[in-house]
Design a protein around this motif. Structure first.
Motif, PDB file in Angstrom:
ATOM      1  N   PRO A 168      -6.735  25.330 -37.707  1.00  0.00           N
ATOM      2  CA  PRO A 168      -6.701  23.896 -37.292  1.00  0.00           C
ATOM      3  C   PRO A 168      -6.289  22.987 -38.402  1.00  0.00           C
ATOM      4  O   PRO A 168      -6.067  21.838 -38.192  1.00  0.00           O
ATOM      5  CB  PRO A 168      -8.139  24.021 -37.416  1.00  0.00           C
ATOM      6  CG  PRO A 168      -8.671  24.798 -38.348  1.00  0.00           C
ATOM      7  CD  PRO A 168      -7.857  26.065 -38.391  1.00  0.00           C
ATOM      8  N   THR A 169      -5.642  23.679 -39.414  1.00  0.00           N
ATOM      9  CA  THR A 169      -5.318  23.006 -40.752  1.00  0.00           C
ATOM     10  C   THR A 169      -4.143  21.890 -40.401  1.00  0.00           C
ATOM     11  O   THR A 169      -3.816  20.965 -41.273  1.00  0.00           O
ATOM     12  CB  THR A 169      -5.367  23.603 -42.069  1.00  0.00           C
ATOM     13  OG1 THR A 169      -4.071  24.590 -41.840  1.00  0.00           O
ATOM     14  CG2 THR A 169      -6.549  24.710 -42.286  1.00  0.00           C
ATOM     15  N   GLY A 170      -3.281  22.529 -39.673  1.00  0.00           N
ATOM     16  CA  GLY A 170      -1.897  21.785 -39.661  1.00  0.00           C
ATOM     17  C   GLY A 170      -0.972  22.150 -40.672  1.00  0.00           C
ATOM     18  O   GLY A 170       0.094  22.010 -40.763  1.00  0.00           O
ATOM     19  N   ALA A 171      -1.213  23.251 -41.776  1.00  0.00           N
ATOM     20  CA  ALA A 171      -0.401  23.613 -42.654  1.00  0.00           C
ATOM     21  C   ALA A 171       0.657  24.754 -42.216  1.00  0.00           C
ATOM     22  O   ALA A 171       0.568  25.173 -41.306  1.00  0.00           O
ATOM     23  CB  ALA A 171      -1.321  24.384 -43.755  1.00  0.00           C
TER      24      ALA A 171
ATOM     25  N   ARG B 116       1.339   9.467 -32.635  1.00  0.00           N
ATOM     26  CA  ARG B 116      -0.413   9.572 -32.733  1.00  0.00           C
ATOM     27  C   ARG B 116      -0.949  10.123 -34.229  1.00  0.00           C
ATOM     28  O   ARG B 116      -1.954   9.566 -34.548  1.00  0.00           O
ATOM     29  CB  ARG B 116      -0.399  10.711 -31.601  1.00  0.00           C
ATOM     30  CG  ARG B 116      -0.561  10.273 -30.299  1.00  0.00           C
ATOM     31  CD  ARG B 116      -0.886  11.194 -29.290  1.00  0.00           C
ATOM     32  NE  ARG B 116      -1.256  10.829 -27.899  1.00  0.00           N
ATOM     33  CZ  ARG B 116      -0.340  10.346 -26.969  1.00  0.00           C
ATOM     34  NH1 ARG B 116       0.993  10.800 -27.290  1.00  0.00           N
ATOM     35  NH2 ARG B 116      -0.625  10.127 -25.558  1.00  0.00           N
ATOM     36  N   ALA B 117      -0.227  11.182 -34.633  1.00  0.00           N
ATOM     37  CA  ALA B 117      -0.512  11.419 -36.115  1.00  0.00           C
ATOM     38  C   ALA B 117      -0.723  10.379 -37.011  1.00  0.00           C
ATOM     39  O   ALA B 117      -1.572  10.181 -37.850  1.00  0.00           O
ATOM     40  CB  ALA B 117       0.104  12.539 -36.435  1.00  0.00           C
ATOM     41  N   ALA B 118       0.378   9.619 -37.098  1.00  0.00           N
ATOM     42  CA  ALA B 118       0.264   8.468 -37.993  1.00  0.00           C
ATOM     43  C   ALA B 118      -0.754   7.601 -37.678  1.00  0.00           C
ATOM     44  O   ALA B 118      -1.329   6.764 -38.619  1.00  0.00           O
ATOM     45  CB  ALA B 118       1.573   7.840 -37.802  1.00  0.00           C
ATOM     46  N   LEU B 119      -1.063   7.282 -36.479  1.00  0.00           N
ATOM     47  CA  LEU B 119      -2.144   6.110 -36.090  1.00  0.00           C
ATOM     48  C   LEU B 119      -3.376   6.950 -36.498  1.00  0.00           C
ATOM     49  O   LEU B 119      -4.251   6.048 -37.039  1.00  0.00           O
ATOM     50  CB  LEU B 119      -2.201   5.993 -34.409  1.00  0.00           C
ATOM     51  CG  LEU B 119      -0.953   5.239 -34.113  1.00  0.00           C
ATOM     52  CD1 LEU B 119      -0.714   5.223 -32.640  1.00  0.00           C
ATOM     53  CD2 LEU B 119      -1.014   3.669 -34.266  1.00  0.00           C
ATOM     54  N   MET B 120      -3.520   8.139 -36.373  1.00  0.00           N
ATOM     55  CA  MET B 120      -4.756   8.744 -36.693  1.00  0.00           C
ATOM     56  C   MET B 120      -5.009   8.542 -38.103  1.00  0.00           C
ATOM     57  O   MET B 120      -6.351   8.362 -38.835  1.00  0.00           O
ATOM     58  CB  MET B 120      -4.800  10.064 -36.137  1.00  0.00           C
ATOM     59  CG  MET B 120      -6.282  10.991 -36.699  1.00  0.00           C
ATOM     60  SD  MET B 120      -6.482  12.380 -35.880  1.00  0.00           S
ATOM     61  CE  MET B 120      -7.178  12.103 -34.171  1.00  0.00           C
ATOM     62  N   THR B 121      -4.105   9.186 -38.994  1.00  0.00           N
ATOM     63  CA  THR B 121      -4.474   9.134 -40.242  1.00  0.00           C
ATOM     64  C   THR B 121      -4.345   7.831 -41.160  1.00  0.00           C
ATOM     65  O   THR B 121      -5.226   7.579 -42.048  1.00  0.00           O
ATOM     66  CB  THR B 121      -3.333   9.828 -41.242  1.00  0.00           C
ATOM     67  OG1 THR B 121      -1.880   9.532 -40.737  1.00  0.00           O
ATOM     68  CG2 THR B 121      -3.386  11.313 -40.781  1.00  0.00           C
TER      69      THR B 121
ATOM     70  N   PRO C 289      -0.456  15.318 -41.742  1.00  0.00           N
ATOM     71  CA  PRO C 289       0.060  16.651 -41.037  1.00  0.00           C
ATOM     72  C   PRO C 289       1.748  16.181 -40.690  1.00  0.00           C
ATOM     73  O   PRO C 289       2.173  14.925 -40.702  1.00  0.00           O
ATOM     74  CB  PRO C 289      -0.389  16.591 -39.552  1.00  0.00           C
ATOM     75  CG  PRO C 289      -1.058  15.229 -39.254  1.00  0.00           C
ATOM     76  CD  PRO C 289      -1.402  14.614 -40.616  1.00  0.00           C
ATOM     77  N   ALA C 290       2.330  17.328 -40.849  1.00  0.00           N
ATOM     78  CA  ALA C 290       3.938  17.283 -40.482  1.00  0.00           C
ATOM     79  C   ALA C 290       4.414  17.763 -39.261  1.00  0.00           C
ATOM     80  O   ALA C 290       5.597  17.944 -38.739  1.00  0.00           O
ATOM     81  CB  ALA C 290       4.606  18.033 -41.661  1.00  0.00           C
ATOM     82  N   GLY C 291       3.366  18.156 -38.485  1.00  0.00           N
ATOM     83  CA  GLY C 291       3.687  18.930 -36.905  1.00  0.00           C
ATOM     84  C   GLY C 291       2.522  19.269 -36.574  1.00  0.00           C
ATOM     85  O   GLY C 291       1.279  19.313 -37.053  1.00  0.00           O
TER      86      GLY C 291
END
Length: 391
Positions: free
Chosen positions: A172-175, A294-299, A315-317
């Motif tokens: 789940p970490t996105g790393a 979506r990631a940018a909106l969430m963070t 996240p980068a992806g």
């Protein structure tokens, strides 16, 4: 190799949604960009011209028409697909269970990168394997610590022959594991006689369009690679594949055949037809752009509403943001308040092997409508506030 013992960890409820609940729980892809009218025409043509074949049983081999589609995807991460060593699966989940049943024995340990996808650990337990947390740091599994852990397990009389990892846009970490760490890890696994199981559903979904060489590109003869169309096309087709070392192909093909008897020739035909006309570049680029937004909106929303007790990475992806409570609070304690506020997430305990990571929680941004993300995070912030928990 099957066991009747119940898995120690149940799968979380990922896809259930109430009427007004904003769900950040399930990692569903956004299918709004699929050309459904064109796909419907292709499916109709498939049925009219080849339905007696594509709706029939078939052999446990990847359809020759689909091999170029898989080869193109794998080449994006520097893997050379060997058609004779590709095994079809009903998505990665069936592939995980096939690997556990075919390559493990009940009672053996399987080392798992943690936090770990709960579908994997549950599959391993269902097959009778015992998941053990692989020592990790911010770059992924630590090769030196892995050597020590394997030595400890074997000194205790445990058999351990498998390492499960999700090295690119990890769930789940996105790393993502850096390339030098990948090389060092594979060297350690060779020394330790550990076979690597590489789960790679998100590897092509880097927001900037770059990719990282898969582990299977570095050491293809010691890595079983799990690929899927679920995240870069559609999960409803239940179509994926294993890319196997030559020595393991026959075993994994036999287990897959026992599990499903026959892969879906129809689903493979749909995917092959789409790829033959369009390739993958346009669709994957659209997915990347949508998920990046979506990631940018969430963070951005998280930064506005959460206090200093919460930590996360940009996240980068992939599909996920992983939050950690700096005071170690078990995030399952926030589930009731979240449900009352009309928002859902997956608590960190679901990603544990032995109770670790309970202070984390996973948010999926991939499916939530962009115009609902800020409101969902506002509700989440309310649920995670100390006042709400105390009440």
């Amino acid at each position: 190799m099957w066991t009747t013992s119940n898995p120690a960890i149940e799968m979380p409820a990922l896809f259930e949604r109430g009427a007004d609940t904003i769900s950040f729980a399930g990692g569903l892809p956004d299918l709004s960009g699929l050309p459904l009218t064109e796909l419907a025409a292709q499916v109709s043509r498939q049925l009219r011209l080849g339905g007696r074949t594509t709706l029939q049983y078939t052999t446990p081999h990847l359809a020759s028409s689909l091999v170029p589609a898989v080869a193109e995807l794998m080449a994006m991460e520097d893997v050379t697909a060997r058609p004779e060593h590709l095994v079809p699966t009903a998505g990665s989940q069936q592939g995980l269970l096939a690997v556990a049943l075919g390559l493990g024995n009940p009672g053996e340990a399987i080392l798992c990168q943690t936090p770990s996808y709960p579908g994997a650990t549950t599959a391993f337990r269902t097959a009778g394997l015992v998941p053990v947390s692989a020592p990790s740091d911010v770059d992924g599994v630590d090769p030196d610590a892995l050597r020590e852990e394997v030595s400890r397990l074997r000194a205790d009389g445990r058999t351990v022959r498998l390492l499960y990892v999700n090295p690119t846009f990890h769930n789940p970490t996105g790393a993502t594991m850096p390339v030098p760490r990948r090389t060092a890890l594979l060297e350690a696994c060779r020394e330790l006689d550990l076979l690597v199981v590489e789960d790679n559903p998100y590897g092509l979904l880097g927001f900037d369009g770059t990719t990282t060489p898969a582990l299977a590109s570095i050491d293809p003869d010691n890595v079983v690679y799990l690929g899927t169309f679920s995240k870069i096309f559609a999960p409803g087709l239940r179509c994926g594949w294993l890319a196997t070392p030559p020595a393991l192909t026959a075993t994994l093909r036999s287990v897959g055949e026992i599990m499903t008897l026959s892969p879906s020739a129809f689903a493979q035909a749909i995917l092959a037809a789409y790829h033959g006309k369009h390739g993958w570049d346009g669709l994957i680029a659209d997915f990347r752009a949508g998920y990046a937004r979506r990631a940018a909106l969430m963070t951005s929303a998280l930064a506005d509403v959460l206090g200093p007790e919460w930590d996360w990475r940009q996240p980068a992806g992939g599909f996920y943001v992983w939050l950690r409570h700096r005071d170690g609070t078990d995030t399952a304690s926030f589930e009731g308040a979240a449900a009352a506020a009309g928002v859902s997430f997956v608590a960190g305990r679901h990603f544990s092997v032995a109770g670790e990571h309970a202070d984390g929680l996973r948010l999926a941004f991939s499916y939530t409508p962009a115009d609902r993300i800020a409101e969902g995070i506002r509700r989440l912030g309310k649920a995670l506030s100390p006042v709400e928990v105390a009440a």
